[in-house]
Design a protein around this motif. Structure first.
Motif, PDB file in Angstrom:
ATOM      1  N   LEU A  32       0.862  -1.174   0.000  1.00 12.94           N
ATOM      2  CA  LEU A  32       0.000   0.000   0.000  1.00 12.94           C
ATOM      3  C   LEU A  32       0.903   1.229   0.000  1.00 12.94           C
ATOM      4  O   LEU A  32       1.774   1.360   0.852  1.00 12.94           O
ATOM      5  N   ILE A  33       0.681   2.098  -0.964  1.00 11.07           N
ATOM      6  CA  ILE A  33       1.491   3.301  -1.090  1.00 11.07           C
ATOM      7  C   ILE A  33       0.631   4.521  -0.770  1.00 11.07           C
ATOM      8  O   ILE A  33      -0.432   4.718  -1.368  1.00 11.07           O
ATOM      9  N   THR A  34       1.080   5.325   0.183  1.00 11.16           N
ATOM     10  CA  THR A  34       0.450   6.610   0.447  1.00 11.16           C
ATOM     11  C   THR A  34       1.451   7.696   0.080  1.00 11.16           C
ATOM     12  O   THR A  34       2.643   7.432  -0.084  1.00 11.16           O
ATOM     13  N   GLY A  35       0.968   8.907  -0.040  1.00  9.41           N
ATOM     14  CA  GLY A  35       1.893   9.966  -0.400  1.00  9.41           C
ATOM     15  C   GLY A  35       1.265  11.329  -0.359  1.00  9.41           C
ATOM     16  O   GLY A  35       0.098  11.506  -0.008  1.00  9.41           O
ATOM     17  N   LYS A  36       2.091  12.304  -0.715  1.00  7.55           N
ATOM     18  CA  LYS A  36       1.642  13.689  -0.732  1.00  7.55           C
ATOM     19  C   LYS A  36       2.277  14.398  -1.917  1.00  7.55           C
ATOM     20  O   LYS A  36       3.433  14.167  -2.249  1.00  7.55           O
ATOM     21  N   VAL A  37       1.497  15.268  -2.523  1.00  4.59           N
ATOM     22  CA  VAL A  37       1.961  16.007  -3.686  1.00  4.59           C
ATOM     23  C   VAL A  37       1.276  17.368  -3.677  1.00  4.59           C
ATOM     24  O   VAL A  37       0.243  17.553  -3.012  1.00  4.59           O
ATOM     25  N   ASP A  38       1.832  18.307  -4.374  1.00  5.95           N
ATOM     26  CA  ASP A  38       1.172  19.592  -4.557  1.00  5.95           C
ATOM     27  C   ASP A  38      -0.222  19.337  -5.126  1.00  5.95           C
ATOM     28  O   ASP A  38      -0.377  18.645  -6.134  1.00  5.95           O
ATOM     29  N   LYS A  39      -1.239  19.863  -4.484  1.00  9.92           N
ATOM     30  CA  LYS A  39      -2.609  19.570  -4.897  1.00  9.92           C
ATOM     31  C   LYS A  39      -2.944  20.100  -6.294  1.00  9.92           C
ATOM     32  O   LYS A  39      -3.975  19.750  -6.870  1.00  9.92           O
ATOM     33  N   LYS A  40      -2.061  20.932  -6.842  1.00 11.36           N
ATOM     34  CA  LYS A  40      -2.267  21.428  -8.202  1.00 11.36           C
ATOM     35  C   LYS A  40      -1.728  20.458  -9.251  1.00 11.36           C
ATOM     36  O   LYS A  40      -1.893  20.673 -10.452  1.00 11.36           O
ATOM     37  N   ILE A  41      -1.060  19.402  -8.771  1.00 11.22           N
ATOM     38  CA  ILE A  41      -0.468  18.404  -9.657  1.00 11.22           C
ATOM     39  C   ILE A  41      -1.467  17.270  -9.906  1.00 11.22           C
ATOM     40  O   ILE A  41      -2.191  16.855  -9.006  1.00 11.22           O
ATOM     41  N   ASP A  42      -1.500  16.739 -11.111  1.00 15.60           N
ATOM     42  CA  ASP A  42      -2.273  15.542 -11.415  1.00 15.60           C
ATOM     43  C   ASP A  42      -1.328  14.343 -11.348  1.00 15.60           C
ATOM     44  O   ASP A  42      -0.195  14.401 -11.832  1.00 15.60           O
ATOM     45  N   LEU A  43      -1.797  13.264 -10.750  1.00 16.18           N
ATOM     46  CA  LEU A  43      -0.973  12.071 -10.537  1.00 16.18           C
ATOM     47  C   LEU A  43      -1.609  10.873 -11.229  1.00 16.18           C
ATOM     48  O   LEU A  43      -2.801  10.624 -11.072  1.00 16.18           O
ATOM     49  N   TYR A  44      -0.795  10.124 -11.957  1.00 16.18           N
ATOM     50  CA  TYR A  44      -1.263   8.935 -12.656  1.00 16.18           C
ATOM     51  C   TYR A  44      -0.391   7.737 -12.275  1.00 16.18           C
ATOM     52  O   TYR A  44       0.836   7.851 -12.232  1.00 16.18           O
ATOM     53  N   VAL A  45      -1.027   6.622 -11.984  1.00 17.81           N
ATOM     54  CA  VAL A  45      -0.317   5.376 -11.700  1.00 17.81           C
ATOM     55  C   VAL A  45      -0.791   4.343 -12.709  1.00 17.81           C
ATOM     56  O   VAL A  45      -1.978   4.007 -12.752  1.00 17.81           O
ATOM     57  N   ASP A  46       0.134   3.880 -13.532  1.00 17.81           N
ATOM     58  CA  ASP A  46      -0.209   2.949 -14.621  1.00 17.81           C
ATOM     59  C   ASP A  46      -1.384   3.471 -15.439  1.00 17.81           C
ATOM     60  O   ASP A  46      -2.364   2.765 -15.707  1.00 17.81           O
ATOM     61  N   ASN A  47      -1.289   4.746 -15.796  1.00 16.63           N
ATOM     62  CA  ASN A  47      -2.264   5.440 -16.648  1.00 16.63           C
ATOM     63  C   ASN A  47      -3.611   5.707 -15.979  1.00 16.63           C
ATOM     64  O   ASN A  47      -4.538   6.179 -16.633  1.00 16.63           O
ATOM     65  N   LYS A  48      -3.726   5.395 -14.692  1.00 13.37           N
ATOM     66  CA  LYS A  48      -4.978   5.656 -13.977  1.00 13.37           C
ATOM     67  C   LYS A  48      -4.789   6.890 -13.091  1.00 13.37           C
ATOM     68  O   LYS A  48      -3.857   6.966 -12.295  1.00 13.37           O
ATOM     69  N   LYS A  49      -5.692   7.840 -13.232  1.00 10.42           N
ATOM     70  CA  LYS A  49      -5.602   9.063 -12.443  1.00 10.42           C
ATOM     71  C   LYS A  49      -5.935   8.777 -10.978  1.00 10.42           C
ATOM     72  O   LYS A  49      -6.932   8.119 -10.680  1.00 10.42           O
ATOM     73  N   ILE A  50      -5.092   9.273 -10.091  1.00  7.21           N
ATOM     74  CA  ILE A  50      -5.251   9.018  -8.657  1.00  7.21           C
ATOM     75  C   ILE A  50      -5.899  10.219  -7.979  1.00  7.21           C
ATOM     76  O   ILE A  50      -5.523  11.372  -8.226  1.00  7.21           O
ATOM     77  N   LYS A  51      -6.857   9.935  -7.129  1.00  8.79           N
ATOM     78  CA  LYS A  51      -7.549  10.986  -6.388  1.00  8.79           C
ATOM     79  C   LYS A  51      -6.605  11.635  -5.378  1.00  8.79           C
ATOM     80  O   LYS A  51      -5.888  10.936  -4.655  1.00  8.79           O
ATOM     81  N   ILE A  52      -6.615  12.964  -5.340  1.00  6.04           N
ATOM     82  CA  ILE A  52      -5.759  13.713  -4.416  1.00  6.04           C
ATOM     83  C   ILE A  52      -6.650  14.557  -3.514  1.00  6.04           C
ATOM     84  O   ILE A  52      -7.572  15.232  -3.987  1.00  6.04           O
ATOM     85  N   SER A  53      -6.386  14.537  -2.211  1.00  7.13           N
ATOM     86  CA  SER A  53      -7.205  15.284  -1.259  1.00  7.13           C
ATOM     87  C   SER A  53      -6.884  16.778  -1.335  1.00  7.13           C
ATOM     88  O   SER A  53      -5.924  17.202  -1.990  1.00  7.13           O
ATOM     89  N   ASP A  54      -7.692  17.572  -0.614  1.00 10.32           N
ATOM     90  CA  ASP A  54      -7.475  19.021  -0.629  1.00 10.32           C
ATOM     91  C   ASP A  54      -6.164  19.415   0.048  1.00 10.32           C
ATOM     92  O   ASP A  54      -5.705  20.552  -0.079  1.00 10.32           O
ATOM     93  N   LYS A  55      -5.547  18.447   0.769  1.00 16.89           N
ATOM     94  CA  LYS A  55      -4.245  18.700   1.382  1.00 16.89           C
ATOM     95  C   LYS A  55      -3.104  18.029   0.611  1.00 16.89           C
ATOM     96  O   LYS A  55      -1.952  18.065   1.048  1.00 16.89           O
ATOM     97  N   GLY A  56      -3.453  17.407  -0.498  1.00 15.24           N
ATOM     98  CA  GLY A  56      -2.434  16.796  -1.335  1.00 15.24           C
ATOM     99  C   GLY A  56      -2.144  15.339  -1.032  1.00 15.24           C
ATOM    100  O   GLY A  56      -1.192  14.765  -1.587  1.00 15.24           O
ATOM    101  N   TYR A  57      -2.953  14.692  -0.179  1.00 15.73           N
ATOM    102  CA  TYR A  57      -2.710  13.292   0.176  1.00 15.73           C
ATOM    103  C   TYR A  57      -3.349  12.350  -0.850  1.00 15.73           C
ATOM    104  O   TYR A  57      -4.385  12.654  -1.435  1.00 15.73           O
ATOM    105  N   PHE A  58      -2.740  11.182  -1.022  1.00 15.09           N
ATOM    106  CA  PHE A  58      -3.283  10.172  -1.931  1.00 15.09           C
ATOM    107  C   PHE A  58      -2.872   8.780  -1.477  1.00 15.09           C
ATOM    108  O   PHE A  58      -2.012   8.619  -0.603  1.00 15.09           O
ATOM    109  N   VAL A  59      -3.496   7.762  -2.074  1.00 14.04           N
ATOM    110  CA  VAL A  59      -3.196   6.380  -1.725  1.00 14.04           C
ATOM    111  C   VAL A  59      -3.497   5.483  -2.925  1.00 14.04           C
ATOM    112  O   VAL A  59      -4.406   5.776  -3.710  1.00 14.04           O
TER     113      VAL A  59
END
Length: 267
Positions: A32-59
């Motif tokens: 299980l991978i969790t993380g944080k990124v600038d909320k203005k960034i879009d994140l893709y894992v194996d071409n699937k867009k990952i949901k990012i919280s208003d604080k930049g958290y994702f899983v």
């Protein structure tokens, strides 16, 4: 054998520190991978867009049978910023034989199958919830005291018949042993007598991450109730398809079963 150690990977995407990407977890089958990124960034894992919280958290979760490298891409204004390719640690899973189960629990009757299909819809709905709760980013605890008698990923042979792999951990303990919520969240299912899992509680921790507690003797929570990490939600039992008192504890991330031992070991 995997060394269950917390891994922190921080990658600089641009000169500006607000564009850094933080990844926590084990890049292994069932991880299980969790993380944080600038909320203005879009994140893709194996071409699937990952949901990012208003604080930049994702899983996101890594399937048990994943063998290909995972490709992580960040974009801003649809323009690719960075691409990361992560190798997956391949694991060797055990074979577990369980005998002495009631025949109906291994080869259900036609009437049983009606009940199983109805209950399957309830569980499937729970597995596909993707709320905005942010508890997924907090650490998880072991939900009960006891001996681990079943591990994630093991191929199950029930009464001599091959079945699907086990996607949780089994914790053997006396009936009545307290079962704790492994993390804070909202109860999305609380049932006393499902065909396979018996007394069952499912808790939503946000962004598609849920925990499942099965074979319970008693349940103390209701649907939509908010619970805190460490709160007593039930007691260990031997209901459903079970040969003795134990807790079957599972974690699913957007319907991908991940290894609870890997997640708990990050603490």
């Amino acid at each position: 054998m995997i060394n269950f150690v917390k891994i922190i990977l921080i990658f600089s995407l641009m000169a500006s520190p607000c564009n850094s990407l933080e990844l926590y977890g084990k890049f292994a089958q069932g991880g299980l991978i969790t993380g944080k990124v600038d909320k203005k960034i879009d994140l893709y894992v194996d071409n699937k867009k990952i949901k990012i919280s208003d604080k930049g958290y994702f899983v996101f979760g890594i399937p048990r049978d994943q063998t290909n490298e995972i490709v992580i891409v960040t974009k801003k204004n649809k323009k690719e910023i960075k691409k990361l390719i992560k190798k997956i640690q391949i694991r060797k899973f055990k074979i577990q034989r369980i005998d002495g189960l009631p025949k109906r629990k291994v080869s259900p009757t036609a009437e049983d199958m009606k009940k199983i299909r109805s209950e399957g819809k309830l569980i499937s709905k729970a597995k596909n919830i993707n709320s905005n709760l942010n508890y997924f980013f907090d650490s998880f605890i072991r939900p009960a005291k006891g001996i681990t008698t079943g591990v994630y990923g093991s191929q199950r042979i029930l009464n001599g018949k091959p079945r699907r792999p086990h996607y949780g951990i089994d914790i053997a303990a006396p009936k009545g042993t307290s079962v704790l919520s492994s993390n804070s969240g909202r109860v999305i299912l609380s049932e006393r007598n499902l065909f396979f899992t018996g007394g069952t509680v499912i808790i939503d921790h946000g962004h598609g991450l849920i925990s499942i507690y099965s074979h319970l003797e008693k349940t103390f929570v209701k649907k939509n109730q908010l619970v805190k990490k460490g709160e007593i939600i039930a007691t260990v039992g031997s209901t459903g398809r079970s040969t003795g008192p134990h807790l079957d504890f599972r974690l699913y991330c957007n319907n991908v079963p991940v290894d609870p031992d890997l997640v708990i070991s990050l603490n």
